[in-house]
Design a protein around this motif. Structure first.
Motif, PDB file in Angstrom:
ATOM      1  N   PRO A  89      -8.407   1.911  18.194  1.00  0.00           N
ATOM      2  CA  PRO A  89      -7.598   2.300  17.029  1.00  0.00           C
ATOM      3  C   PRO A  89      -6.958   1.111  16.329  1.00  0.00           C
ATOM      4  N   GLY A  90      -7.039   1.112  14.992  1.00  0.00           N
ATOM      5  CA  GLY A  90      -6.503   0.005  14.218  1.00  0.00           C
ATOM      6  C   GLY A  90      -5.002  -0.111  14.275  1.00  0.00           C
ATOM      7  N   ARG A  91      -4.300   0.962  14.647  1.00  0.00           N
ATOM      8  CA  ARG A  91      -2.835   0.901  14.647  1.00  0.00           C
ATOM      9  C   ARG A  91      -2.300  -0.099  15.670  1.00  0.00           C
ATOM     10  N   GLN A  92      -3.124  -0.508  16.624  1.00  0.00           N
ATOM     11  CA  GLN A  92      -2.699  -1.475  17.632  1.00  0.00           C
ATOM     12  C   GLN A  92      -2.957  -2.915  17.189  1.00  0.00           C
ATOM     13  N   TYR A  93      -3.596  -3.059  16.038  1.00  0.00           N
ATOM     14  CA  TYR A  93      -3.944  -4.387  15.534  1.00  0.00           C
ATOM     15  C   TYR A  93      -2.750  -5.065  14.882  1.00  0.00           C
ATOM     16  N   ARG A  94      -2.596  -6.370  15.143  1.00  0.00           N
ATOM     17  CA  ARG A  94      -1.600  -7.195  14.453  1.00  0.00           C
ATOM     18  C   ARG A  94      -2.272  -8.483  14.003  1.00  0.00           C
ATOM     19  N   ARG A  95      -2.195  -8.778  12.716  1.00  0.00           N
ATOM     20  CA  ARG A  95      -2.819  -9.971  12.176  1.00  0.00           C
ATOM     21  C   ARG A  95      -2.305 -11.229  12.873  1.00  0.00           C
ATOM     22  N   GLU A  96      -1.019 -11.212  13.228  1.00  0.00           N
ATOM     23  CA  GLU A  96      -0.409 -12.381  13.845  1.00  0.00           C
ATOM     24  C   GLU A  96      -1.071 -12.743  15.181  1.00  0.00           C
ATOM     25  N   SER A  97      -1.778 -11.791  15.779  1.00  0.00           N
ATOM     26  CA  SER A  97      -2.426 -12.041  17.064  1.00  0.00           C
ATOM     27  C   SER A  97      -3.512 -13.107  16.975  1.00  0.00           C
ATOM     28  N   PHE A  98      -3.975 -13.408  15.738  1.00  0.00           N
ATOM     29  CA  PHE A  98      -5.068 -14.359  15.560  1.00  0.00           C
ATOM     30  C   PHE A  98      -4.582 -15.738  15.108  1.00  0.00           C
ATOM     31  N   GLY A  99      -3.280 -15.898  14.869  1.00  0.00           N
ATOM     32  CA  GLY A  99      -2.701 -17.215  14.624  1.00  0.00           C
ATOM     33  C   GLY A  99      -3.334 -18.003  13.494  1.00  0.00           C
ATOM     34  N   PHE A 100      -3.672 -17.351  12.391  1.00  0.00           N
ATOM     35  CA  PHE A 100      -4.296 -18.060  11.278  1.00  0.00           C
ATOM     36  C   PHE A 100      -3.384 -19.174  10.762  1.00  0.00           C
ATOM     37  N   LYS A 101      -3.945 -20.366  10.629  1.00  0.00           N
ATOM     38  CA  LYS A 101      -3.256 -21.586  10.180  1.00  0.00           C
ATOM     39  C   LYS A 101      -2.286 -22.147  11.216  1.00  0.00           C
ATOM     40  N   GLU A 102      -2.390 -21.683  12.462  1.00  0.00           N
ATOM     41  CA  GLU A 102      -1.478 -22.154  13.503  1.00  0.00           C
ATOM     42  C   GLU A 102      -2.142 -23.109  14.489  1.00  0.00           C
ATOM     43  N   THR A 103      -3.403 -23.436  14.238  1.00  0.00           N
ATOM     44  CA  THR A 103      -4.075 -24.396  15.107  1.00  0.00           C
ATOM     45  C   THR A 103      -4.759 -25.467  14.256  1.00  0.00           C
ATOM     46  N   ASP A 104      -5.080 -26.582  14.889  1.00  0.00           N
ATOM     47  CA  ASP A 104      -5.751 -27.693  14.200  1.00  0.00           C
ATOM     48  C   ASP A 104      -6.866 -28.185  15.115  1.00  0.00           C
ATOM     49  N   ALA A 105      -7.964 -27.401  15.149  1.00  0.00           N
ATOM     50  CA  ALA A 105      -9.022 -27.650  16.121  1.00  0.00           C
ATOM     51  C   ALA A 105      -9.679 -29.015  15.939  1.00  0.00           C
ATOM     52  N   ASP A 106      -9.784 -29.487  14.687  1.00  0.00           N
ATOM     53  CA  ASP A 106     -10.455 -30.770  14.482  1.00  0.00           C
ATOM     54  C   ASP A 106      -9.497 -31.954  14.575  1.00  0.00           C
ATOM     55  N   GLY A 107      -8.203 -31.676  14.749  1.00  0.00           N
ATOM     56  CA  GLY A 107      -7.230 -32.733  14.979  1.00  0.00           C
ATOM     57  C   GLY A 107      -6.987 -33.659  13.802  1.00  0.00           C
ATOM     58  N   ASN A 108      -7.253 -33.178  12.579  1.00  0.00           N
ATOM     59  CA  ASN A 108      -7.064 -34.054  11.410  1.00  0.00           C
ATOM     60  C   ASN A 108      -5.675 -33.928  10.789  1.00  0.00           C
ATOM     61  N   GLY A 109      -4.826 -33.094  11.397  1.00  0.00           N
ATOM     62  CA  GLY A 109      -3.458 -32.945  10.911  1.00  0.00           C
ATOM     63  C   GLY A 109      -3.310 -31.986   9.748  1.00  0.00           C
ATOM     64  N   CYS A 110      -4.405 -31.352   9.328  1.00  0.00           N
ATOM     65  CA  CYS A 110      -4.367 -30.402   8.197  1.00  0.00           C
ATOM     66  C   CYS A 110      -4.563 -28.986   8.720  1.00  0.00           C
ATOM     67  N   ASN A 111      -3.858 -28.012   8.118  1.00  0.00           N
ATOM     68  CA  ASN A 111      -4.105 -26.639   8.545  1.00  0.00           C
ATOM     69  C   ASN A 111      -5.435 -26.155   7.991  1.00  0.00           C
ATOM     70  N   VAL A 112      -5.923 -25.067   8.542  1.00  0.00           N
ATOM     71  CA  VAL A 112      -7.292 -24.651   8.261  1.00  0.00           C
ATOM     72  C   VAL A 112      -7.484 -24.209   6.812  1.00  0.00           C
TER      73      VAL A 112
END
Length: 228
Positions: free
Chosen positions: A54-77
């Protein structure tokens, strides 16, 4: 007699075009859901699950968009994707992360958008999760740990800079409810969704799969986009 013949021909053509679209069984019989190529083959390998969480259990914040920097270049995604997808790029400072302006050839509408950073203008270009976060949640991500969700939410392979209103219109829709209005991009769009779902072992619904096959039927041999 000639008039009756013309009417019969027109009616036959109309039925031939419309009936496969309104009747899935007829569509299968007429081959509308047959497709070839890497994208189609990969789609066939995906799990079909019509009993999603069920979609009611979904929270967008659970995916942390713009909260990681996988390539380490100091820029958000967001800035990384703008830098990748826009041309004639200018940043707010020389060599900096923040994109000040640029030009987007929007894949979803086919229009050219002149992007200018600002409180009232930045939203003209938005970053779309090609497989929407809520769709991912319903098709397997609800069972992931936080690290995997963050990886998905910030994966450039699943992100595109696109027209803001088109992104808003799409929302969390899957391919059976929404496709880009730019028909020339629909095959690439569906192929990318399939590539993302394969990469993260996400499922599709029966309806979603059928819609994808209908699109891929129009572009024989459609490849999967390369992961970058």
């Amino acid at each position: 007699m000639l008039i009756l013949l013309v009417v019969a021909v027109v009616l036959g053509i109309t039925i031939g075009l419309i009936l496969p679209r309104v009747n899935g069984g007829v569509g299968r019989l007429t081959g509308r859901y047959t497709a070839t190529g890497d994208a189609a083959q990969t789609l066939q390998s995906l799990t079909v699950d019509d009993h999603s969480r069920p979609g009611r259990q979904y929270r967008r914040e659970s995916f942390g968009f713009k909260e990681t920097d996988a390539d380490g270049n100091g820029c958000n995604v967001r800035e990384d994707v703008l830098t990748r997808d826009l041309t004639d790029l200018r940043t707010t400072t020389p060599g900096g992360c923040k994109v000040a302006s640029g030009r987007l050839q929007d894949p979803y509408t086919g229009r050219t958008i002149e992007f200018v950073r600002g409180p009232k203008t930045s939203s003209a270009v938005q970053i779309d999760h090609v497989v929407a976060l809520e769709n991912a949640w319903r098709s397997g991500a609800s069972k992931w740990d936080t690290a995997r969700r963050y990886r998905f939410g910030n994966d450039p392979y699943n992100l595109l800079a696109v027209d803001g209103p088109a992104n808003q219109a799409k929302g969390s829709a899957s391919a059976d409810y929404w496709l880009p209005e730019n028909k020339d991009y629909q095959c690439s769009y569906v192929a990318r969704q399939i590539g993302v779902k394969d990469k993260y072992s996400l499922s599709v619904t029966s309806s979603e799969k059928q819609a994808m096959l209908a699109v891929l039927h129009t572009c024989p041999g459609q490849p999967l986009p390369q992961d970058r």
